[in-house]
Scaffold this motif. Structure first.
Motif, PDB file in Angstrom:
ATOM      1  N   PHE A  75       1.193  -0.738   0.226  1.00 45.20           N
ATOM      2  CA  PHE A  75      -0.331   0.013  -0.254  1.00 45.20           C
ATOM      3  C   PHE A  75       1.488   1.608  -0.331  1.00 45.20           C
ATOM      4  O   PHE A  75       1.138   2.442  -0.841  1.00 45.20           O
ATOM      5  N   GLN A  76       1.628   1.075   1.188  1.00 46.68           N
ATOM      6  CA  GLN A  76       2.459   1.905   0.850  1.00 46.68           C
ATOM      7  C   GLN A  76       3.700   2.521  -0.101  1.00 46.68           C
ATOM      8  O   GLN A  76       3.762   3.837  -0.615  1.00 46.68           O
ATOM      9  N   ARG A  77       4.008   1.705  -1.079  1.00 44.97           N
ATOM     10  CA  ARG A  77       4.866   1.850  -2.296  1.00 44.97           C
ATOM     11  C   ARG A  77       3.476   2.403  -2.981  1.00 44.97           C
ATOM     12  O   ARG A  77       4.528   3.402  -4.449  1.00 44.97           O
ATOM     13  N   ARG A  78       2.546   2.345  -3.527  1.00 44.95           N
ATOM     14  CA  ARG A  78       1.379   3.123  -4.497  1.00 44.95           C
ATOM     15  C   ARG A  78       0.761   4.619  -3.288  1.00 44.95           C
ATOM     16  O   ARG A  78      -0.278   5.051  -3.925  1.00 44.95           O
ATOM     17  N   GLY A  79       1.906   4.740  -2.319  1.00 48.74           N
ATOM     18  CA  GLY A  79       1.415   6.238  -1.971  1.00 48.74           C
ATOM     19  C   GLY A  79       0.491   6.785  -1.172  1.00 48.74           C
ATOM     20  O   GLY A  79      -0.132   7.320  -0.786  1.00 48.74           O
ATOM     21  N   PHE A  80       0.203   5.205  -0.811  1.00 47.91           N
ATOM     22  CA  PHE A  80      -1.147   5.567   0.407  1.00 47.91           C
ATOM     23  C   PHE A  80      -0.720   5.618   1.987  1.00 47.91           C
ATOM     24  O   PHE A  80       0.052   5.011   2.268  1.00 47.91           O
ATOM     25  N   LYS A  81      -0.973   6.127   3.000  1.00 49.19           N
ATOM     26  CA  LYS A  81      -0.628   6.507   4.586  1.00 49.19           C
ATOM     27  C   LYS A  81      -1.250   5.409   4.896  1.00 49.19           C
ATOM     28  O   LYS A  81      -2.600   5.037   5.088  1.00 49.19           O
ATOM     29  N   VAL A  82      -0.922   4.665   5.463  1.00 54.80           N
ATOM     30  CA  VAL A  82      -1.025   3.270   6.211  1.00 54.80           C
ATOM     31  C   VAL A  82      -1.042   3.663   7.967  1.00 54.80           C
ATOM     32  O   VAL A  82       0.325   4.015   7.986  1.00 54.80           O
ATOM     33  N   GLN A  83      -1.480   3.078   8.466  1.00 56.82           N
ATOM     34  CA  GLN A  83      -1.164   2.531  10.221  1.00 56.82           C
ATOM     35  C   GLN A  83      -1.416   1.183   9.929  1.00 56.82           C
ATOM     36  O   GLN A  83      -2.723   0.284   9.386  1.00 56.82           O
ATOM     37  N   LEU A  84      -0.375   0.317  10.856  1.00 57.80           N
ATOM     38  CA  LEU A  84      -1.222  -0.406  11.793  1.00 57.80           C
ATOM     39  C   LEU A  84      -1.999  -1.135  13.241  1.00 57.80           C
ATOM     40  O   LEU A  84      -0.814  -0.099  13.916  1.00 57.80           O
ATOM     41  N   ASN A  85      -3.187  -1.771  12.999  1.00 56.01           N
ATOM     42  CA  ASN A  85      -3.656  -1.575  14.177  1.00 56.01           C
ATOM     43  C   ASN A  85      -3.775  -0.603  14.862  1.00 56.01           C
ATOM     44  O   ASN A  85      -4.512  -0.499  16.012  1.00 56.01           O
ATOM     45  N   ARG A  86      -3.765   0.318  14.366  1.00 54.52           N
ATOM     46  CA  ARG A  86      -5.086   1.817  15.361  1.00 54.52           C
ATOM     47  C   ARG A  86      -5.596   2.587  14.432  1.00 54.52           C
ATOM     48  O   ARG A  86      -4.166   3.033  13.027  1.00 54.52           O
ATOM     49  N   PRO A  87      -6.310   3.212  13.987  1.00 53.77           N
ATOM     50  CA  PRO A  87      -7.199   2.158  15.607  1.00 53.77           C
ATOM     51  C   PRO A  87      -8.014   0.986  15.630  1.00 53.77           C
ATOM     52  O   PRO A  87      -9.150   0.371  16.068  1.00 53.77           O
ATOM     53  N   TYR A  88      -7.988   0.220  14.162  1.00 50.36           N
ATOM     54  CA  TYR A  88      -8.327  -1.105  13.990  1.00 50.36           C
ATOM     55  C   TYR A  88      -7.633  -2.167  14.101  1.00 50.36           C
ATOM     56  O   TYR A  88      -6.408  -2.489  13.307  1.00 50.36           O
ATOM     57  N   ALA A  89      -7.698  -3.487  15.507  1.00 51.18           N
ATOM     58  CA  ALA A  89      -6.552  -4.307  15.441  1.00 51.18           C
ATOM     59  C   ALA A  89      -7.335  -5.110  14.325  1.00 51.18           C
ATOM     60  O   ALA A  89      -6.640  -6.341  13.983  1.00 51.18           O
ATOM     61  N   GLY A  90      -7.966  -5.370  14.595  1.00 46.32           N
ATOM     62  CA  GLY A  90      -9.391  -6.531  13.437  1.00 46.32           C
ATOM     63  C   GLY A  90     -10.379  -7.020  14.496  1.00 46.32           C
ATOM     64  O   GLY A  90      -9.459  -6.806  15.830  1.00 46.32           O
ATOM     65  N   GLY A  91     -11.183  -7.668  14.608  1.00 47.49           N
ATOM     66  CA  GLY A  91     -12.387  -7.562  15.423  1.00 47.49           C
ATOM     67  C   GLY A  91     -12.499  -9.221  15.141  1.00 47.49           C
ATOM     68  O   GLY A  91     -11.492 -10.247  15.572  1.00 47.49           O
ATOM     69  N   TYR A  92     -13.427  -9.700  15.377  1.00 47.28           N
ATOM     70  CA  TYR A  92     -13.872 -11.284  15.706  1.00 47.28           C
ATOM     71  C   TYR A  92     -13.689 -12.292  14.477  1.00 47.28           C
ATOM     72  O   TYR A  92     -12.627 -12.921  14.792  1.00 47.28           O
ATOM     73  N   ILE A  93     -13.494 -11.582  13.479  1.00 47.65           N
ATOM     74  CA  ILE A  93     -13.011 -12.698  11.705  1.00 47.65           C
ATOM     75  C   ILE A  93     -11.947 -12.492  12.703  1.00 47.65           C
ATOM     76  O   ILE A  93     -11.082 -13.814  12.098  1.00 47.65           O
ATOM     77  N   THR A  94     -11.393 -11.521  12.556  1.00 45.18           N
ATOM     78  CA  THR A  94      -9.543 -11.642  12.402  1.00 45.18           C
ATOM     79  C   THR A  94      -8.769 -12.833  13.432  1.00 45.18           C
ATOM     80  O   THR A  94      -8.354 -13.509  13.695  1.00 45.18           O
ATOM     81  N   GLU A  95      -9.354 -11.713  14.925  1.00 44.39           N
ATOM     82  CA  GLU A  95      -9.065 -13.066  15.910  1.00 44.39           C
ATOM     83  C   GLU A  95      -9.379 -14.564  15.733  1.00 44.39           C
ATOM     84  O   GLU A  95      -8.762 -15.509  16.299  1.00 44.39           O
ATOM     85  N   HIS A  96     -10.778 -15.449  15.541  1.00 45.53           N
ATOM     86  CA  HIS A  96     -11.179 -16.889  15.724  1.00 45.53           C
ATOM     87  C   HIS A  96     -10.522 -17.455  14.251  1.00 45.53           C
ATOM     88  O   HIS A  96     -10.132 -18.181  14.653  1.00 45.53           O
ATOM     89  N   HIS A  97     -10.127 -16.751  13.208  1.00 51.00           N
ATOM     90  CA  HIS A  97      -9.280 -17.173  11.897  1.00 51.00           C
ATOM     91  C   HIS A  97      -8.095 -16.966  11.926  1.00 51.00           C
ATOM     92  O   HIS A  97      -7.321 -18.337  11.338  1.00 51.00           O
ATOM     93  N   GLY A  98      -6.790 -16.446  12.650  1.00 54.19           N
ATOM     94  CA  GLY A  98      -5.820 -16.586  12.475  1.00 54.19           C
ATOM     95  C   GLY A  98      -5.190 -17.482  13.691  1.00 54.19           C
ATOM     96  O   GLY A  98      -4.900 -16.804  14.948  1.00 54.19           O
ATOM     97  N   ARG A  99      -4.702 -18.112  12.735  1.00 49.73           N
ATOM     98  CA  ARG A  99      -3.777 -19.020  13.825  1.00 49.73           C
ATOM     99  C   ARG A  99      -2.390 -19.159  12.885  1.00 49.73           C
ATOM    100  O   ARG A  99      -2.372 -20.488  12.375  1.00 49.73           O
ATOM    101  N   PRO A 100      -1.530 -19.090  12.763  1.00 44.96           N
ATOM    102  CA  PRO A 100      -0.222 -18.128  12.204  1.00 44.96           C
ATOM    103  C   PRO A 100       0.417 -19.320  12.417  1.00 44.96           C
ATOM    104  O   PRO A 100       0.602 -20.301  10.950  1.00 44.96           O
ATOM    105  N   ALA A 101       0.350 -20.509  13.655  1.00 43.77           N
ATOM    106  CA  ALA A 101       1.254 -21.663  14.385  1.00 43.77           C
ATOM    107  C   ALA A 101       0.149 -22.767  13.344  1.00 43.77           C
ATOM    108  O   ALA A 101       1.264 -23.923  12.829  1.00 43.77           O
ATOM    109  N   ARG A 102      -0.707 -22.341  13.236  1.00 46.74           N
ATOM    110  CA  ARG A 102      -1.417 -23.430  13.253  1.00 46.74           C
ATOM    111  C   ARG A 102      -1.483 -23.027  10.816  1.00 46.74           C
ATOM    112  O   ARG A 102      -2.441 -24.216  10.089  1.00 46.74           O
ATOM    113  N   GLY A 103      -0.773 -22.316  10.406  1.00 41.30           N
ATOM    114  CA  GLY A 103      -0.913 -22.123   8.602  1.00 41.30           C
ATOM    115  C   GLY A 103      -2.065 -21.415   8.168  1.00 41.30           C
ATOM    116  O   GLY A 103      -2.082 -21.463   7.289  1.00 41.30           O
TER     117      GLY A 103
END
Length: 299
Positions: free
Chosen positions: A217-245
């Motif tokens: 996103f930044q390479r294309r000129g967008f101003k980007v923030q990580l996790n603030r003010p939105y870190a992710g809701g139920y869907i991200t929390e429920h499905h995000g299991r990086p240790a399980r792939g």
């Protein structure tokens, strides 16, 4: 007493979701747009004190349309048919508001979350800018019907898509797609960035993946923030299991980039954003396998 018309889920909301599938899924990605539903049938309007335009303030307007091209690039897209003001898929299934429901809530309901306290539970009491949606409280049966008939089918299909992707490719990347108001809702609210990327502060996705998305996103000129003010809701929390792939990232797009926030019409920036999203998706599809393909690393 609650309005009798509140008991039945409008027929317009069936099926509860649409899936745009590629002829053959060629990439380990699944895209989700849970808040872009824009059907406001008479049955819903009859029990609401708000007009459709006001109800749309909670809607992730056109997000499903913006991400439709990913299917032609090899990734499925699931989107809700019903609006967020009717039922919020990015909540726990029973994140319920005791101020909204006339009867006592079941013991398994989560009535203490910050989101419920703000009137934005699984069945919201207010729209995004704080106006009450309903003229009277709802029955428990009406609320549970929405969850059983709309919420669970959507999440079952989303889980199927993610599981199928992980089994096919050895890992899966879920991109949960949303939009946000251009300014904070509070009086004098600050201008928000163009894009907010949420990975639950590193818990829902490999940090290398999160940084790759940010960089694209930044390479294309967008101003980007990580996790603030939105870190992710139920869907991200429920499905995000990086240790399980399974990696899950939430993308929030500033609505001012692509629509007039008063009329909900596309503005002059829509085409630029649409083209940028296609370009970013193409690059991610090309670059992520070298980053996350555990099977290749094991071999």
């Amino acid at each position: 007493m609650p309005d009798d018309r509140s008991h039945e889920v409008p027929s317009a909301f069936f099926p509860s979701y649409d899936v745009l599938s590629p002829r053959t899924q060629g990439v380990p990605f699944v895209f989700s747009s849970p808040h872009s539903g824009r059907l406001y049938p008479p049955e819903f309007l009859a029990i609401s004190r708000l007009d459709p335009k006001t109800l749309r303030r909670s809607e992730d307007c056109f997000v499903d349309k913006l991400f439709r091209p990913v299917a032609s690039l090899g990734a499925p897209l699931i989107s809700a048919r019903f609006p967020r003001a009717y039922l919020d898929l990015n909540r726990e299934p029973y994140e319920l508001d005791p101020e909204l429901v006339i009867e006592p809530l079941p013991a398994h309901a989560n009535t203490q979350s910050i989101r419920v306290a703000g009137g934005l539970g699984t069945v919201a009491r207010i729209v995004a800018d704080g106006e009450e949606i309903y003229s009277s409280r709802l029955s428990l049966s009406a609320v549970l019907s929405r969850i059983e008939q709309l919420y669970f089918p959507f999440h079952a299909e989303l889980s199927r898509l993610v599981t199928q992707t992980r089994e096919t490719f050895g890992y899966a990347v879920l991109m949960d797609c949303h939009s946000m108001p251009s300014t904070a809702m509070a009086p004098g609210g600050a201008q928000r960035p163009d894009i907010v990327i949420g990975d639950r502060f590193g818990a829902s996705a490999d940090p290398r993946l999160t940084l790759l998305v940010r960089d694209e996103f930044q390479r294309r000129g967008f101003k980007v923030q990580l996790n603030r003010p939105y870190a992710g809701g139920y869907i991200t929390e429920h499905h995000g299991r990086p240790a399980r792939g399974t990696h899950a990232i939430q993308i929030e797009i500033n609505r001012g980039l692509y629509i007039n926030e008063l009329t909900f019409q596309e503005n002059s920036g829509y085409q630029r954003l649409s083209e940028a999203l296609i370009d970013i998706a193409t690059c991610l599809f090309s670059e992520v396998p070298a980053l996350l393909d555990y099977r290749a690393a094991a071999e």
